[in-house]
Design a protein around this motif. Structure first.
Motif, PDB file in Angstrom:
ATOM      1  N   LEU A  29       1.111   1.901  -8.659  1.00  0.00           N
ATOM      2  CA  LEU A  29      -0.125   1.146  -8.845  1.00  0.00           C
ATOM      3  C   LEU A  29      -0.250   0.672 -10.294  1.00  0.00           C
ATOM      4  CD1 LEU A  29      -2.675   3.306  -6.810  1.00  0.00           C
ATOM      5  CD2 LEU A  29      -2.141   0.906  -6.370  1.00  0.00           C
ATOM      6  N   GLU A  30       0.061   1.563 -11.236  1.00  0.00           N
ATOM      7  CA  GLU A  30      -0.032   1.219 -12.649  1.00  0.00           C
ATOM      8  C   GLU A  30       0.961   0.119 -13.012  1.00  0.00           C
ATOM      9  OE1 GLU A  30      -2.283   2.240 -14.858  1.00  0.00           O
ATOM     10  OE2 GLU A  30      -3.230   3.262 -13.174  1.00  0.00           O
ATOM     11  N   ASN A  31       2.137   0.138 -12.370  1.00  0.00           N
ATOM     12  CA  ASN A  31       3.172  -0.857 -12.663  1.00  0.00           C
ATOM     13  C   ASN A  31       2.949  -2.177 -11.934  1.00  0.00           C
ATOM     14  OD1 ASN A  31       4.471   0.959 -14.326  1.00  0.00           O
ATOM     15  ND2 ASN A  31       5.887   1.667 -12.758  1.00  0.00           N
ATOM     16  N   GLY A  32       1.924  -2.228 -11.067  1.00  0.00           N
ATOM     17  CA  GLY A  32       1.620  -3.464 -10.358  1.00  0.00           C
ATOM     18  C   GLY A  32       2.477  -3.706  -9.125  1.00  0.00           C
ATOM     19  N   ILE A  33       3.257  -2.722  -8.727  1.00  0.00           N
ATOM     20  CA  ILE A  33       4.119  -2.895  -7.554  1.00  0.00           C
ATOM     21  C   ILE A  33       3.317  -2.707  -6.270  1.00  0.00           C
ATOM     22  CG2 ILE A  33       6.171  -2.002  -6.363  1.00  0.00           C
ATOM     23  CD1 ILE A  33       7.154  -1.107  -9.132  1.00  0.00           C
ATOM     24  N   VAL A  58      -8.782   9.329  -0.213  1.00  0.00           N
ATOM     25  CA  VAL A  58      -9.433   8.140  -0.758  1.00  0.00           C
ATOM     26  C   VAL A  58      -8.464   6.958  -0.763  1.00  0.00           C
ATOM     27  CG1 VAL A  58     -11.138   9.309  -2.193  1.00  0.00           C
ATOM     28  CG2 VAL A  58      -8.836   8.927  -3.088  1.00  0.00           C
ATOM     29  N   LEU A  59      -9.032   5.778  -0.557  1.00  0.00           N
ATOM     30  CA  LEU A  59      -8.280   4.535  -0.671  1.00  0.00           C
ATOM     31  C   LEU A  59      -8.656   3.923  -2.017  1.00  0.00           C
ATOM     32  CD1 LEU A  59      -6.411   2.413   0.695  1.00  0.00           C
ATOM     33  CD2 LEU A  59      -8.495   1.309   1.536  1.00  0.00           C
ATOM     34  N   VAL A  60      -7.664   3.690  -2.903  1.00  0.00           N
ATOM     35  CA  VAL A  60      -7.950   3.274  -4.268  1.00  0.00           C
ATOM     36  C   VAL A  60      -7.258   1.959  -4.604  1.00  0.00           C
ATOM     37  CG1 VAL A  60      -8.120   5.706  -4.940  1.00  0.00           C
ATOM     38  CG2 VAL A  60      -5.988   4.463  -5.366  1.00  0.00           C
ATOM     39  N   TRP A  61      -7.823   1.254  -5.590  1.00  0.00           N
ATOM     40  CA  TRP A  61      -7.177   0.094  -6.194  1.00  0.00           C
ATOM     41  C   TRP A  61      -7.639   0.034  -7.647  1.00  0.00           C
ATOM     42  CZ3 TRP A  61     -10.967   0.209  -2.637  1.00  0.00           C
ATOM     43  CH2 TRP A  61     -12.188  -0.415  -2.932  1.00  0.00           C
ATOM     44  N   LYS A  62      -6.859  -0.588  -8.503  1.00  0.00           N
ATOM     45  CA  LYS A  62      -7.091  -0.517  -9.944  1.00  0.00           C
ATOM     46  C   LYS A  62      -8.373  -1.222 -10.368  1.00  0.00           C
ATOM     47  CE  LYS A  62      -4.051  -0.824 -13.106  1.00  0.00           C
ATOM     48  NZ  LYS A  62      -2.958  -1.280 -14.029  1.00  0.00           N
ATOM     49  N   ILE A  84       0.844  -1.199   0.000  1.00  0.00           N
ATOM     50  CA  ILE A  84       0.000   0.000   0.000  1.00  0.00           C
ATOM     51  C   ILE A  84       0.875   1.243   0.000  1.00  0.00           C
ATOM     52  CG2 ILE A  84      -1.778   1.275   1.257  1.00  0.00           C
ATOM     53  CD1 ILE A  84      -2.405  -1.551   2.566  1.00  0.00           C
ATOM     54  N   GLY A  85       0.580   2.162  -0.898  1.00  0.00           N
ATOM     55  CA  GLY A  85       1.263   3.450  -0.931  1.00  0.00           C
ATOM     56  C   GLY A  85       0.415   4.506  -0.257  1.00  0.00           C
ATOM     57  N   CYS A  86       1.053   5.389   0.499  1.00  0.00           N
ATOM     58  CA  CYS A  86       0.279   6.413   1.210  1.00  0.00           C
ATOM     59  C   CYS A  86       1.133   7.647   1.475  1.00  0.00           C
ATOM     60  CB  CYS A  86      -0.261   5.859   2.530  1.00  0.00           C
ATOM     61  SG  CYS A  86       1.015   5.362   3.689  1.00  0.00           S
ATOM     62  N   ARG A 110      -9.500   5.843 -13.028  1.00  0.00           N
ATOM     63  CA  ARG A 110      -9.011   4.503 -13.369  1.00  0.00           C
ATOM     64  C   ARG A 110      -9.081   3.543 -12.185  1.00  0.00           C
ATOM     65  NH1 ARG A 110      -5.783   3.925 -17.801  1.00  0.00           N
ATOM     66  NH2 ARG A 110      -4.447   2.419 -16.724  1.00  0.00           N
ATOM     67  N   TYR A 111      -9.652   4.007 -11.060  1.00  0.00           N
ATOM     68  CA  TYR A 111      -9.599   3.207  -9.837  1.00  0.00           C
ATOM     69  C   TYR A 111     -10.984   3.010  -9.218  1.00  0.00           C
ATOM     70  CZ  TYR A 111      -4.747   4.693 -10.273  1.00  0.00           C
ATOM     71  OH  TYR A 111      -3.484   4.953 -10.758  1.00  0.00           O
ATOM     72  N   HIS A 112     -11.134   1.868  -8.532  1.00  0.00           N
ATOM     73  CA  HIS A 112     -12.178   1.735  -7.534  1.00  0.00           C
ATOM     74  C   HIS A 112     -11.686   2.470  -6.295  1.00  0.00           C
ATOM     75  CE1 HIS A 112     -14.380  -1.204  -9.862  1.00  0.00           C
ATOM     76  NE2 HIS A 112     -13.304  -1.975  -9.959  1.00  0.00           N
ATOM     77  N   TYR A 113     -12.633   2.978  -5.498  1.00  0.00           N
ATOM     78  CA  TYR A 113     -12.180   3.700  -4.312  1.00  0.00           C
ATOM     79  C   TYR A 113     -13.241   3.695  -3.223  1.00  0.00           C
ATOM     80  CZ  TYR A 113     -15.175   7.647  -5.623  1.00  0.00           C
ATOM     81  OH  TYR A 113     -16.251   8.441  -5.920  1.00  0.00           O
ATOM     82  N   VAL A 114     -12.774   3.935  -2.008  1.00  0.00           N
ATOM     83  CA  VAL A 114     -13.657   4.239  -0.882  1.00  0.00           C
ATOM     84  C   VAL A 114     -13.137   5.526  -0.255  1.00  0.00           C
ATOM     85  CG1 VAL A 114     -14.354   1.869  -0.384  1.00  0.00           C
ATOM     86  CG2 VAL A 114     -12.270   2.757   0.653  1.00  0.00           C
ATOM     87  N   ARG A 115     -14.051   6.333   0.199  1.00  0.00           N
ATOM     88  CA  ARG A 115     -13.651   7.606   0.800  1.00  0.00           C
ATOM     89  C   ARG A 115     -13.361   7.397   2.282  1.00  0.00           C
ATOM     90  NH1 ARG A 115     -13.276  12.282  -1.113  1.00  0.00           N
ATOM     91  NH2 ARG A 115     -14.287  11.612  -3.047  1.00  0.00           N
ATOM     92  N   MET A 116     -12.232   7.931   2.731  1.00  0.00           N
ATOM     93  CA  MET A 116     -11.826   7.781   4.124  1.00  0.00           C
ATOM     94  C   MET A 116     -12.597   8.757   5.014  1.00  0.00           C
ATOM     95  SD  MET A 116      -9.748   5.280   4.058  1.00  0.00           S
ATOM     96  CE  MET A 116      -8.908   5.364   5.657  1.00  0.00           C
ATOM     97  N   PRO A 117     -12.736   8.418   6.311  1.00  0.00           N
ATOM     98  CA  PRO A 117     -13.660   9.174   7.162  1.00  0.00           C
ATOM     99  C   PRO A 117     -13.148  10.503   7.696  1.00  0.00           C
ATOM    100  CG  PRO A 117     -12.661   7.384   8.412  1.00  0.00           C
ATOM    101  CD  PRO A 117     -12.207   7.216   6.987  1.00  0.00           C
TER     102      PRO A 117
END
Length: 289
Positions: A136-140, A265-269, A95-97, A154-161
């Motif tokens: 994320l794009e490179n799959g790392i 936001v927390l995202v994933w491809k 996870i990158g942050c 380009r991502y699914h996401y959930v919004r953080m509280p």
């Protein structure tokens, strides 16, 4: 290029010395030197500046080191995923942050997930949103905890509280420290330390409004509250930063007027088949939030 030779290259780049690198790799120095020369011949570029006592990377070598590390990391990550059985929830989530207050609730999600699945581990990569998205794009990386504004189509996401609030970090002996809230006019002409990301710079310029013409940026930076505190303490300027726990007695944080906030936001491809551990973690996050 063989993966083995890329690993050799990374060790040499780290050690900056053929003899030390060969000893670490448990191979002979002539063998290592020959592998490196063959790599240069294959690529058609010079990768090293060879001196009497050390060996340094050229510009092409620096680029290869970055890509080689990404390739090696992705290979290791893939091997780990393939080794785990289809119904065994184990493995690593990368996870990158950035530096954000939302890391607290996210850490709580990580901890509660590990209670359910103790064989899962996390790898946290701290960087600005642009760098995280590239990985994320490179799959790392599997996921990114991104501070807005950021393009996430380009991502699914959930919004953080937690709402991330902007502050000004200043010295306590500054005249600005006497104010309860800091306006754009208060900062006009003041030496400022601001974020390097263009999208964030645009947000700040919008906040300054008409006073933007008088903004005096003396330094840009990426992340690191500790570095910001050192620069402010030593008189480089006031820092436009996110709200954080300042542990320096010579400094203070002041809110902005009008208030400036950012979402997270927390995202994933999208369009990517998730591993079992990622599928379970995404479901866990959605349930938690």
């Amino acid at each position: 290029m063989e993966l083995r030779v890329l690993r050799y290259f990374l060790v040499v780049a780290r050690e900056e010395n053929i003899t030390r690198a060969a000893a670490f790799l448990n191979i002979t120095q002539p063998t290592l030197s020959r592998q490196l020369m063959q790599m240069e011949e294959e690529l058609g570029v010079k990768l090293f500046h060879r001196g009497k006592h050390n060996i340094l990377l050229t510009e092409e070598g620096l680029l290869l080191r970055r890509r080689a590390q990404e390739i090696v990391d992705l290979t290791m990550k893939t091997e780990k995923e393939l080794k785990h059985g289809a119904e065994v929830v184990s493995g690593e989530i990368a996870i990158g942050c950035g530096e954000a207050r939302n890391m607290k609730p996210f850490s709580q999600m990580m901890a509660s997930f590990q209670q359910k699945y103790p064989d899962v581990s996390f790898h946290i990569y701290t960087a600005i949103a642009d760098d995280v998205k590239e990985r994320l794009e490179n799959g790392i990386l599997d996921m990114g905890l991104l501070l807005e504004p950021v393009e996430i189509s380009r991502y699914h996401y959930v919004r953080m509280p937690v709402e991330e609030k902007w502050r000004v970090l200043i010295r306590k002996d500054s005249a600005l420290a006497e104010k309860d809230r800091i306006t754009p006019e208060d900062l006009a002409g003041q030496p400022l330390i601001v974020a390097q990301r263009p999208s964030v710079r645009n947000e700040l310029e919008n906040w300054f409004g008409q006073a933007a013409e008088d903004v005096r940026v003396v330094c840009t930076c990426n992340l690191s509250h500790n570095n910001q505190m050192d620069m402010v303490e030593n008189g480089v300027g006031a820092a436009m930063t996110m709200d954080f726990a300042c542990n320096n007695d010579t400094l203070c944080l002041r809110p902005l007027e009008p208030e400036l906030t950012s979402g997270c936001v927390l995202v994933w491809k999208k369009n990517l088949k998730l591993s079992l551990v990622m599928t379970r973690f995404v479901a866990h996050v959605k349930e938690y939030l």
